[in-house]
Structures are given as structure tokens and as C-alpha cells.
Design an enzyme around this catalytic site. Structure first.
Site, mmCIF file in Angstrom:
data_model
loop_
_atom_site.group_PDB
_atom_site.id
_atom_site.type_symbol
_atom_site.label_atom_id
_atom_site.label_comp_id
_atom_site.label_asym_id
_atom_site.label_seq_id
_atom_site.Cartn_x
_atom_site.Cartn_y
_atom_site.Cartn_z
ATOM 1 N N TYR A 1 0.835 -1.198 0.000
ATOM 2 C CA TYR A 1 0.000 0.000 0.000
ATOM 3 C C TYR A 1 0.876 1.255 0.000
ATOM 4 C CZ TYR A 1 -4.057 -2.927 1.211
ATOM 5 O OH TYR A 1 -5.069 -3.869 1.221
ATOM 6 N N SER B 1 -14.101 -4.376 0.329
ATOM 7 C CA SER B 1 -14.943 -3.641 -0.621
ATOM 8 C C SER B 1 -16.430 -3.886 -0.391
ATOM 9 C CB SER B 1 -14.578 -4.005 -2.065
ATOM 10 O OG SER B 1 -15.075 -3.039 -2.972
ATOM 11 N N PRO B 2 -16.924 -3.695 0.835
ATOM 12 C CA PRO B 2 -18.354 -3.905 1.103
ATOM 13 C C PRO B 2 -19.255 -2.897 0.400
ATOM 14 C CG PRO B 2 -17.304 -2.857 2.984
ATOM 15 C CD PRO B 2 -16.197 -3.260 2.043
ATOM 16 N N ALA C 1 -18.435 -1.971 -2.762
ATOM 17 C CA ALA C 1 -18.139 -2.208 -4.182
ATOM 18 C C ALA C 1 -17.449 -1.020 -4.836
ATOM 19 C CB ALA C 1 -19.416 -2.562 -4.941
ATOM 20 N N GLY D 1 -17.438 1.999 -4.006
ATOM 21 C CA GLY D 1 -18.229 3.223 -4.002
ATOM 22 C C GLY D 1 -19.534 3.107 -4.763
ATOM 23 N N LEU D 2 -19.704 2.025 -5.535
ATOM 24 C CA LEU D 2 -20.931 1.859 -6.303
ATOM 25 C C LEU D 2 -22.161 1.878 -5.405
ATOM 26 C CD1 LEU D 2 -22.207 1.152 -9.130
ATOM 27 C CD2 LEU D 2 -22.135 -1.233 -8.383
ATOM 28 N N LEU D 3 -22.092 1.190 -4.254
ATOM 29 C CA LEU D 3 -23.256 1.069 -3.380
ATOM 30 C C LEU D 3 -23.500 2.311 -2.530
ATOM 31 C CD1 LEU D 3 -22.792 -2.653 -2.296
ATOM 32 C CD2 LEU D 3 -24.378 -1.719 -3.996
ATOM 33 N N GLY E 1 -24.029 5.094 -4.070
ATOM 34 C CA GLY E 1 -24.871 5.891 -4.949
ATOM 35 C C GLY E 1 -24.132 6.971 -5.710
ATOM 36 N N LYS E 2 -22.802 6.981 -5.605
ATOM 37 C CA LYS E 2 -22.038 8.046 -6.262
ATOM 38 C C LYS E 2 -21.971 7.867 -7.774
ATOM 39 C CE LYS E 2 -17.561 8.140 -5.772
ATOM 40 N NZ LYS E 2 -16.210 8.143 -5.169
#
Length: 358
Positions: free
Chosen positions: A59, A223-224, A226, A228-230, A232-233
């Protein structure tokens, strides 16, 4: 629930918070957090009672480990913190961007004994500590025998350089074999697995979750949300030209599918009815799974972490939970389908018989 609703990780005595602070963003000025912002995130997590800090040797090219070590030392809380880091990816490759350098040292990656010792010693120096609480094989290299991995990591537990170890991003059979070898040889075995898990990534429920339950392994989802998909962005109408989720990540644009947009629509409806942000509801759904020991969340801002922590106090009602489950149900293959309730009722004369741990 809160960050101090501690639980044992797998069938072990390691006590952790339900949310682990992922620090992949620490030290990444382009898309992550600089030192001051990283320290603020670390302090907020600790002030909220969180005790599990997760990093990795790759990282920010090692900068994340250096910052985590510095923050822990400054806080004087080493004994209170469960420090987690990882090995396996070669220093000459970047799994978050896919960039690889030709001609790199093959023994500076993988799960062979030579690299494990090299990687651990380097991580200990960067972190400024003499032991790691939870050491992860970051990814299965598809080459090293499972017996060698168990032997090497077990030896490190016995000499005290690590306290526990886990396996990340591997087939379910690899985790099961490692646990079985350790049990049969009466040597330290893995206590947890890390896998991608969210409303749009439920395939691990078919093989990994049953294997973890059978072997006594805790599940630590990454990645709970996903990528940032979940939260709403992202919207179907405005993703043209973006090509991938924001920030360096291995997901690319793979989350932009018709199935996932449909899941997102249901999540948005449920969140609106509950009067809570979509991200909180999605994270609360993940935390509600009894197989989950701790869920990894990352943040580049304190506000993001604050919102994630709020999910620990959110209880999703049965009706909403069922709607989310139905909308996101994973595709069941032949082997996984053999464990369906219908098959079980056929076997047991029409009765719903519960197995151990269910």
C-alpha cells in the site's frame, strides 16, 4: 452494535471490532489521504473504540505501513491495537493499477518461505514493531504448496513474530486444505479469510462461507461498498467516459452491469424508505451476516469513516432485508445448488433440518 461490540475472529481468541480500518488510502496523495488526513482518520477510528488496523506491504509502496506504525507509536496504544498487514504481491508490480515491471525478482513475491521471511522483516521495520497480530497471505500465488505456507506461517507464530495468520483472495479449497493440514499436524492454522463481499458480490456465499464455517475461519469482507458503487455516487446515465470506479483499484469498470444497476435501484428504494444513506444500509447488510467477523472499510476523509461507523448501529427490518436479498441473490451453480433448502427437504422427508452453526 458499535465499534466496541467486540467479537472473536473465527474460532480464535483474537478479539476485534466489527469494522476494521483499511489503510490502503494512507499516504496516497493522488487519490487517498496525506499524512495529516490519515492521522485524523486513524484518531477518529480509535476514539470510536475501533481496534483492528489493516494495512499491507504494497500500500502506497510501503508508506501506509510507515504511517500506521508512526500513528500507533505516537498514540502509545500498541497493546490495544490488533495490527494486520499482508504479503505476497511483488514489489515490482502494482495490483491496484495492473502495472507490472518486467524483470522483477520472482522471490520478492508469492507465498514461498523465502519471500514470507523477507516481506515480514521489511514490514516489521516499516511498522516499527517486533510482531504482527494478524499476518495475511494477500493472494494465493498458485505455485507454493499449501503445506509450505502452513509450515512457514505456523513457525512464525511459534517464534512470536506473528500472533495469528489468515488467507486472502484464494479459492475456498485452498483455505479448507490449509485449515485441515494445520489441524491434522497440530500446528497453528489460519483463523480467517479475506474475500470481496457486498450486495453485488455474493458468489463467495456458495463455497467460501461454508468452508469458513466448517474450518472455524472468520470472514473479513473487503470492498463492502463495491468501490463506491453502493454509496450511490455512480449513476448509469453519467458513467460514460469514466471507464472505471474512482481511485486506484482492481475492479476497473466491472461493477457497471445491468444486474448491479438493478440491485442499486432496490438499495436506493430501501434506503429512502429507511431514511438512511445507501452506503450505511449496504454496509449494515454486510455486517448482519453471522459469518462476518469484521468488515474492512477504507476512507480518505473523516466524514466517510464517520458514516461507515454509523452503519454499526443500523438494524435492517426483516421485510427490507428480504428485498435486498432477493434483488442481489447470487447465481447458483450445480455444486452450490446441492445445499439449497429444497434439496435438504428432499433428503429429510420434507423437514427443514438445521445444520451445526446455522
Amino acid at each position: 452494535m458499535s465499534l466496541t461490540a467486540y467479537r472473536a475472529l473465527g474460532r480464535s481468541g483474537l478479539i476485534v471490532s466489527p469494522i476494521a480500518l483499511g489503510t490502503m488510502t494512507f499516504g496516497t496523495n493522488v487519490w487517498g489521504a496525506d499524512e495529516a488526513s490519515s492521522r485524523a482518520i486513524f484518531d477518529h477510528y480509535r476514539d470510536a473504540g475501533g481496534n483492528l488496523i489493516d494495512t499491507a506491504d504494497i500500500y502506497s509502496n510501503g508508506e501506509s505501513e510507515k504511517l500506521v506504525g508512526k500513528f500507533i507509536a505516537d498514540s502509545g496504544s500498541r497493546d490495544e491495537i490488533v495490527l494486520s498487514t499482508k504479503f505476497a504481491f511483488n514489489a515490482s508490480s502494482n495490483p491496484t493499477s495492473g502495472v507490472q515491471t518486467a524483470g522483477g525478482n520472482p522471490n520478492a513475491g508469492g507465498a514461498g518461505a523465502k519471500n514470507i521471511h523477507r516481506a515480514l522483516d521489511a514490514s516489521l521495520r516499516r511498522l516499527g514493531t517486533d510482531y504482527i497480530d494478524l499476518y495475511w497471505m494477500h493472494i494465493w500465488d498458485q505455485v507454493t504448496p499449501i503445506e509450505e505456507i502452513v509450515q512457514t506461517l505456523g513457525d512464525l507464530v511459534r517464534v512470536g513474530k506473528i500472533r495469528y495468520y489468515g488467507l486472502s483472495d484464494m479459492p475456498a479449497w485452498v483455505a479448507m486444505k490449509a485449515a485441515t493440514i494445520a489441524e491434522e499436524r497440530r500446528v497453528p492454522g489460519p483463523i480467517a479469510i479475506q474475500v470481496e463481499y457486498s450486495l453485488v458480490a455474493r458468489d463467495v456465499e456458495c463455497e467460501h462461507f461454508p468452508a469458513a464455517r466448517e474450518a472455524g475461519l472468520g470472514v473479513m469482507p473487503w470492498s463492502p461498498l463495491a468501490g463506491g458503487l453502493l454509496s450511490g455516487k455512480y449513476r448509469r446515465a453519467d458513467i460514460a467516459g469514466k471507464g472505471r470506479l474512482s481511485g486506484a483499484n482492481p475492479l476497473g469498470d466491472t461493477k457497471f452491469t445491468d444486474r448491479n444497476w438493478a440491485i442499486l435501484e432496490t438499495l436506493e428504494q430501501v434506503a429512502a424508505e429507511m431514511g438512511r444513506p445507501m452506503a450505511e444500509v449496504a454496509l449494515a447488510w454486510t455486517l448482519a451476516n453471522k459469518a462476518v467477523g469484521a468488515t474492512l472499510v477504507g476512507a480518505s476523509k473523516v466524514s466517510q469513516l464517520r458514516n461507515n461507523i454509523a452503519a454499526t448501529d443500523l438494524c435492517i427490518g426483516a421485510a427490507h432485508f428480504e428485498r435486498l436479498n432477493e434483488a442481489s441473490a447470487p447465481v447458483i451453480g450445480f455444486t452450490s445448488g446441492l445445499g439449497s433448502p429444497m434439496i435438504r427437504r428432499m433428503v429429510f422427508g420434507g423437514h427443514d433440518v438445521a445444520g451445526w452453526g446455522e
